[in-house]
Design an enzyme around this catalytic site. Structure first.
Site, PDB file in Angstrom:
ATOM      1  CG  PHE A  46      -0.798  -0.118   2.469  1.00 11.12           C
ATOM      2  CD1 PHE A  46       0.548  -0.022   2.956  1.00 11.12           C
ATOM      3  CD2 PHE A  46      -1.770  -0.480   3.377  1.00 11.12           C
ATOM      4  CE1 PHE A  46       0.901   0.154   4.166  1.00 11.12           C
ATOM      5  CE2 PHE A  46      -1.689  -0.200   5.034  1.00 11.12           C
ATOM      6  CZ  PHE A  46      -0.126  -0.273   5.237  1.00 11.12           C
ATOM      7  CD  GLU A  47       0.724   5.081   3.327  1.00 18.82           C
ATOM      8  OE1 GLU A  47       1.630   5.768   3.302  1.00 18.82           O
ATOM      9  OE2 GLU A  47      -0.370   5.127   4.098  1.00 18.82           O
TER      10      GLU A  47
END
Ligand SMILES: Cc1cc2nc3c(=O)[nH]c(=O)nc-3n(C[C@H](O)[C@H](O)[C@H](O)COP(=O)(O)OP(=O)(O)OC[C@H]3O[C@@H](n4cnc5c(N)ncnc54)[C@H](O)[C@@H]3O)c2cc1C
Length: 630
Positions: free
Chosen positions: A443-444
């Protein structure tokens, strides 16, 4: 030097990239990503200079230090946070029960942990990015669930985009609420939209009188969504008048959770981060006033990407905390556990792992501290490459550090903390660390997307020059002029990549320990090799280079190693300047030179792999697998 040809000015994406031969999906993704890039001019960032063969050490040295006042403010908050975490939170229980107790929400809210970076005039603590990163380091070594709660709230949730882009009214309305502990979230991902926002299907349709929008759609994996009082929602708004439907742009809205039509339809559960309040959120005719748009209609992707540039620093910062904890547990165990006649830490295979964890933790910390300080110096600093390097390298190495710690602890690494405690041993939560940290490379900005993102920025100076030459969509005259400009630049630049004498070294007036200076020279030589290799790859592959993701990934990873070496040298020198104990100074130097040598060997291996590899064969095997699947 005065004879230096002018750096190419950023152009419109259509001039630089030839999208005429791409599929419509590919073109949409590429054009959207290009439109959202920050094309601001100015000094080339330190990270970018690595790819051009001339690391600009003047930006790195002397390594930026925290002011005494800033450090003191940070120390006070960190002491409060640390004491609270120790006395009032039990990460194993949070993991086991999949819930964060209400009193912990209250406790963190009361000390200001939900408003660390929110300015004081909006009821926040107003701390610097460096102090925020230090808090993430502390949290990262304690509890993944609490780290994710606070990070999703203030790294990507409502506070960060409002601090950077919000109007005064928006700040007045939401920041004090967020600072006091009202949880916020960020909703971009959809079932069909992971790394590719061009496919977004959530829409925001203007009401007839134009004063508001109706949001319709479904968002997936919205961290904090289950508890949020307000959230940033990305939705597609209508194209400008006269433009085709495909030109719908993404807009960022602040949505209050209690607005009619907002529902959490499912709480998602994961292999780790068991107490994440992450949900599927449905929006049905959710009426949002125009004043809730952040930055402007159609500028949502810019909001998301800019927010993420700084937001991305939280994960590697948390990995520093994780690394410190791993090192602690691994060293303790390796010095006590005796097998085959001696402590396992004295067996070379285990010793190398211990040293690796120490080196990776120190390097990630140097990357995070350097990049955080750039933000503190200038909130609008261009940290795209530096933050992406830290995220990419820090989370990949973070995972490796946990894996090595598990190996060092043997069977006990695999056993849960509760089980260890139940049979009378110390509850060491490496198994939980592993489950909680696996998501960090996804993620990110996943590792693969970070590779593409950094590669695009690394190639930018070349694309600005060579792109128009190869772009079949441009008129012949424009291409000819571009070819001349390009020839002039490369006649000046290319020889310098073979002759180190022409490039900058340690800036005047900066003293670096001789052992560290040697590492800077090594880094500079590697940077030349990287720049040459990238240039040769551009010539070899031409416009097809962007399809050679494995090759580009190696260039990016080599750049990250060089970034790690150089920031570690800077940070180590800063520590040497205040350390008076000879033993400690030697230990700092030994660790830094070991980490740098290891990084240099890795970078050399990666650069060799850009020309000698089995990538084509691998791609062929995968194509066959995919064809058989259909
Ligand atoms: C626990 C958790 C919390 C999350 N929190 C939030 C949140 O708060 N808000 C939010 O909006 N989202 C959130 N997400 C979503 C997260 O950001 C996405 O999972 C991530 O963006 C990747 O999207 P995806 O899973 O759909 O993978 P996909 O985009 O489908 O990608 C799958 C794989 O393909 C690779 N890939 C994709 N495109 C390319 C390409 N062009 N080249 C090479 N490789 C490629 C990816 O790197 C990945 O390895 C969360 C997800 C999880 C699991």
């Amino acid at each position: 030097m005065s004879d230096r040809p002018r750096s190419p000015a950023p152009d419109a994406p259509s001039q630089v990239l030839d999208t005429s031969k791409m599929s419509s999906g590919e073109r949409a993704a590429m054009e959207l990503a290009e439109a959202a890039r920050d094309k601001s001019k100015g000094l080339r960032s330190f990270g970018a200079s690595i790819f051009m063969g001339s690391p600009d050490f003047a930006q790195l040295l002397p390594f930026p230090s925290q002011s005494e006042e800033d450090k003191k403010e940070g120390d006070t908050f960190l002491a409060t946070l640390e004491a609270y975490l120790k006395e009032h939170t039990d990460p194993d229980a949070i993991d086991r029960e999949g819930e964060i107790p209400d009193e912990v929400f209250r406790g963190l809210g009361e000390m200001g942990a939900f408003g660390i970076k929110i300015p004081k005039e909006y009821s926040g603590l107003g701390l610097s990015q460096t102090n925020y990163s230090r808090a993430a380091m502390l949290l990262g070594g304690h509890c993944g669930n609490l780290t994710a709660l606070l990070s999703a709230h203030q790294s990507i949730g409502v506070p960060q985009p409002l601090i950077v882009f919000g109007t005064e009214e928006q700040k007045q309305r939401w920041l004090p609420r967020c600072a006091r502990g009202e949880v916020s979230a960020f909703a971009l991902t959809e079932p069909d939209v992971g790394s590719d926002p061009a496919r977004m299907s959530t829409t925001a349709t203007p009401t007839e009188d134009g004063t508001a929008f109706l949001i319709n759609g479904e968002k997936l994996w919205c961290t904090n969504g289950v508890k949020a009082g307000c959230l940033v929602v990305m939705a597609k708004t209508p194209p400008p008048p006269g433009a085709p439907e495909s030109h719908r742009a993404i807009t960022a809205f602040i949505v209050d959770r209690d607005t009619p039509g907002v529902e959490v339809t499912h709480r998602c559960r994961f292999m780790g981060l068991k107490a994440l309040y992450n949900g599927v959120m449905r929006f049905t005719n959710v009426r949002v006033p125009r004043e809730n748009i952040v930055l402007g209609e159609g500028r949502g992707l810019k909001v998301a990407l800019t927010t993420l540039n700084t937001g991305r620093l939280t994960l590697p910062a948390a990995c520093v905390g994780l690394g410190r904890k791993c090192l602690d547990h691994a060293t303790k165990w390796a010095s006590r556990r005796v097998q085959w006649g001696q402590e396992i830490g004295k067996h070379d295979a285990i010793a190398q792992k211990l040293a690796g964890i120490a080196a990776d933790t120190a390097t990630t910390e140097a990357m995070v501290r350097f990049t955080s300080s750039l933000v503190d110096r200038n909130k609008k600093a261009d940290i795209r490459i530096e933050a992406a390097f830290a995220k990419l390298w820090g989370t990949e190495r973070g995972w490796a550090m946990v894996d090595d710690t598990m190996q060092i602890r043997g069977g006990r690494g695999f056993e849960t903390s509760d089980s260890l405690k139940a049979r009378g041993e110390e509850g060491v939560p490496i198994e939980r660390f592993m489950r909680d940290s696996r998501i960090n490379t996804i993620f990110e900005g996943s590792t693969e997307i970070m590779h593409l993102f950094i590669a695009r920025e690394a190639l930018d100076p070349h694309l600005q020059l060579g792109g128009p030459v190869l772009n079949s969509q441009l008129p012949g005259g424009v291409r000819f002029k571009a070819a001349l400009k390009s020839a002039l630049f490369y006649a000046w630049w290319y020889p310098r990549q073979w002759l180190p004498i022409f490039t900058s070294g340690v800036p005047d007036g900066v003293t670096v320990h001789p052992r560290l200076k040697r590492e800077l020279r090594r880094a500079r030589r590697l940077s030349h090799r990287l720049a040459r290799g990238l240039f040769h790859a551009m010539i070899r592959f031409g416009p097809k280079l962007d399809k050679k993701q494995a090759v580009l990934g190696r260039f990016v990873d080599a750049g990250a190693e060089i970034f790690g070496m150089t920031t570690l040298v800077g940070h180590t020198q800063q520590q040497l300047d205040i350390e008076s104990d000879d033993g400690e100074r030697k230990a700092l130097l030994d660790l830094a030179t070991y980490a740098c040598r290891r990084a240099a060997l890795k970078a050399e291996e990666l650069l060799r792999g850009t020309t000698r590899n089995a990538d084509s064969d691998g791609y062929g095997v995968a194509r066959k697998l995919l064809a058989d699947e259909k």
